[in-house]
Design a protein around this motif. Sequence first.
Motif, PDB file in Angstrom:
ATOM      1  N   TYR A  89       0.815  -1.213   0.000  1.00  0.00           N
ATOM      2  CA  TYR A  89       0.000   0.000   0.000  1.00  0.00           C
ATOM      3  C   TYR A  89       0.850   1.264   0.000  1.00  0.00           C
ATOM      4  O   TYR A  89       0.432   2.295  -0.545  1.00  0.00           O
ATOM      5  CB  TYR A  89      -0.985  -0.045   1.171  1.00  0.00           C
ATOM      6  N   LEU A  92       1.682   1.576  -3.653  1.00  0.00           N
ATOM      7  CA  LEU A  92       0.477   1.966  -4.392  1.00  0.00           C
ATOM      8  C   LEU A  92       0.151   3.442  -4.167  1.00  0.00           C
ATOM      9  O   LEU A  92      -0.224   4.161  -5.097  1.00  0.00           O
ATOM     10  CB  LEU A  92      -0.680   1.069  -3.962  1.00  0.00           C
ATOM     11  N   ASP A  93       0.280   3.907  -2.925  1.00  0.00           N
ATOM     12  CA  ASP A  93       0.140   5.331  -2.558  1.00  0.00           C
ATOM     13  C   ASP A  93      -1.136   5.935  -3.143  1.00  0.00           C
ATOM     14  O   ASP A  93      -1.108   6.887  -3.933  1.00  0.00           O
ATOM     15  CB  ASP A  93       1.377   6.114  -3.013  1.00  0.00           C
ATOM     16  N   LEU A  94      -2.260   5.397  -2.733  1.00  0.00           N
ATOM     17  CA  LEU A  94      -3.551   5.841  -3.267  1.00  0.00           C
ATOM     18  C   LEU A  94      -3.776   7.336  -3.104  1.00  0.00           C
ATOM     19  O   LEU A  94      -4.352   7.986  -3.982  1.00  0.00           O
ATOM     20  CB  LEU A  94      -4.678   5.080  -2.557  1.00  0.00           C
ATOM     21  N   LEU A  97      -2.619   9.645  -6.005  1.00  0.00           N
ATOM     22  CA  LEU A  97      -3.117   9.458  -7.359  1.00  0.00           C
ATOM     23  C   LEU A  97      -3.931  10.680  -7.802  1.00  0.00           C
ATOM     24  O   LEU A  97      -4.556  11.356  -6.970  1.00  0.00           O
ATOM     25  CB  LEU A  97      -4.006   8.214  -7.441  1.00  0.00           C
ATOM     26  N   LYS A 102      -7.883   7.829  -9.071  1.00  0.00           N
ATOM     27  CA  LYS A 102      -8.612   7.484  -7.848  1.00  0.00           C
ATOM     28  C   LYS A 102      -9.975   6.886  -8.182  1.00  0.00           C
ATOM     29  O   LYS A 102     -10.439   5.956  -7.510  1.00  0.00           O
ATOM     30  CB  LYS A 102      -8.767   8.715  -6.965  1.00  0.00           C
ATOM     31  N   ALA A 105      -9.374   3.387  -9.172  1.00  0.00           N
ATOM     32  CA  ALA A 105      -9.087   2.571  -7.989  1.00  0.00           C
ATOM     33  C   ALA A 105     -10.370   2.198  -7.261  1.00  0.00           C
ATOM     34  O   ALA A 105     -10.552   1.049  -6.838  1.00  0.00           O
ATOM     35  CB  ALA A 105      -8.142   3.322  -7.059  1.00  0.00           C
ATOM     36  N   ARG A 209       3.428  -1.119  -7.143  1.00  0.00           N
ATOM     37  CA  ARG A 209       3.803  -0.247  -8.269  1.00  0.00           C
ATOM     38  C   ARG A 209       3.069  -0.635  -9.551  1.00  0.00           C
ATOM     39  O   ARG A 209       2.711   0.223 -10.354  1.00  0.00           O
ATOM     40  CB  ARG A 209       5.319  -0.301  -8.487  1.00  0.00           C
ATOM     41  N   ARG A 212      -0.403   0.749  -9.331  1.00  0.00           N
ATOM     42  CA  ARG A 212      -0.328   2.202  -9.497  1.00  0.00           C
ATOM     43  C   ARG A 212      -0.106   2.572 -10.967  1.00  0.00           C
ATOM     44  O   ARG A 212      -0.765   3.475 -11.497  1.00  0.00           O
ATOM     45  CB  ARG A 212       0.790   2.768  -8.628  1.00  0.00           C
ATOM     46  N   SER A 213       0.811   1.872 -11.631  1.00  0.00           N
ATOM     47  CA  SER A 213       1.095   2.148 -13.038  1.00  0.00           C
ATOM     48  C   SER A 213      -0.140   1.963 -13.904  1.00  0.00           C
ATOM     49  O   SER A 213      -0.438   2.781 -14.785  1.00  0.00           O
ATOM     50  CB  SER A 213       2.216   1.238 -13.543  1.00  0.00           C
ATOM     51  N   GLN A 216      -2.681   4.832 -13.138  1.00  0.00           N
ATOM     52  CA  GLN A 216      -2.248   6.119 -13.671  1.00  0.00           C
ATOM     53  C   GLN A 216      -2.321   6.171 -15.193  1.00  0.00           C
ATOM     54  O   GLN A 216      -2.642   7.207 -15.777  1.00  0.00           O
ATOM     55  CB  GLN A 216      -0.823   6.426 -13.222  1.00  0.00           C
TER      56      GLN A 216
END
Length: 260
Positions: A89, A92-94, A97, A102, A105, A209, A212-213, A216
């Motif tokens: 997490y 990922l760092d929500l 975003l 978001k 997600a 990651r 997240r990628s 994004q």
Amino acid sequence: MLVLLPPSEGKAASGRGAPLKPEGLSLPGLAGARATVLDELVELCAADEEKAREVLGLSEGLRGEIAKNAGLRTAGARPAGEIYTGVLYDALDLASLDAAAKKRAARSLLVFSGLWGAVRVTDRIPSYRCSMGVKLPGIGALGSYWKAPMAEVLPEAAGDGLVLDLRSAAYAAAWKPKGELAERTAGVRVLHAPTRKVVSHFNKATKGRIVRSLLQSGAAPAGPAELVDALRRLGYTVEVEEPAKPGRAWNLDVLVDEIH
């Protein structure tokens, strides 16, 4: 795309928000099963601290988690994406975003849980301690308990798109896609390229990651083959093991040169 994530053992504090509203959680078909687990967990932790510590597998230093569980009904609730912490997490760092990512997600991420079964990252929950490996006295092993309700609810949640399965083994046992749905499912391992071994820390970080990628970039792969193409475009080195038989999931290995 539906992305299946494990929770984290460590969790952020509940905070001072409004308490849990079970009827407000996503996947309402799990409501009855959630209520059963919540009732037993709260009763266990309120009645016998020593027994609760043994059942939950907590060290002496984590004894405070028992009181937290006993107060789950009145504790403040926060979005699950803020409650779950840890290596995956963090990567990922929500919170960082952009608005579009978001929204993706909120739509696509599903976190598995010994207590809740599965929740969206926008579902408001209190901090708790109850892994999928726990055996509650009245219910038994949670990994087995959740199989039937998950089988009823999750195929509909998966829809007709890709299922990206990033769960650890204990949580994967609670629901395994079958048949045509399995053919749209891809599991991912992260391997240290020189040794071809899984190393827990960077396995989790790289999975964070990857998610997240994808969020994004706005990638929307329709199936495992399209996921491989999307990951390669995003700079990942991916090896593919296509299923040998119909009705089986794909297995992808993402190779990482450096451990970080």
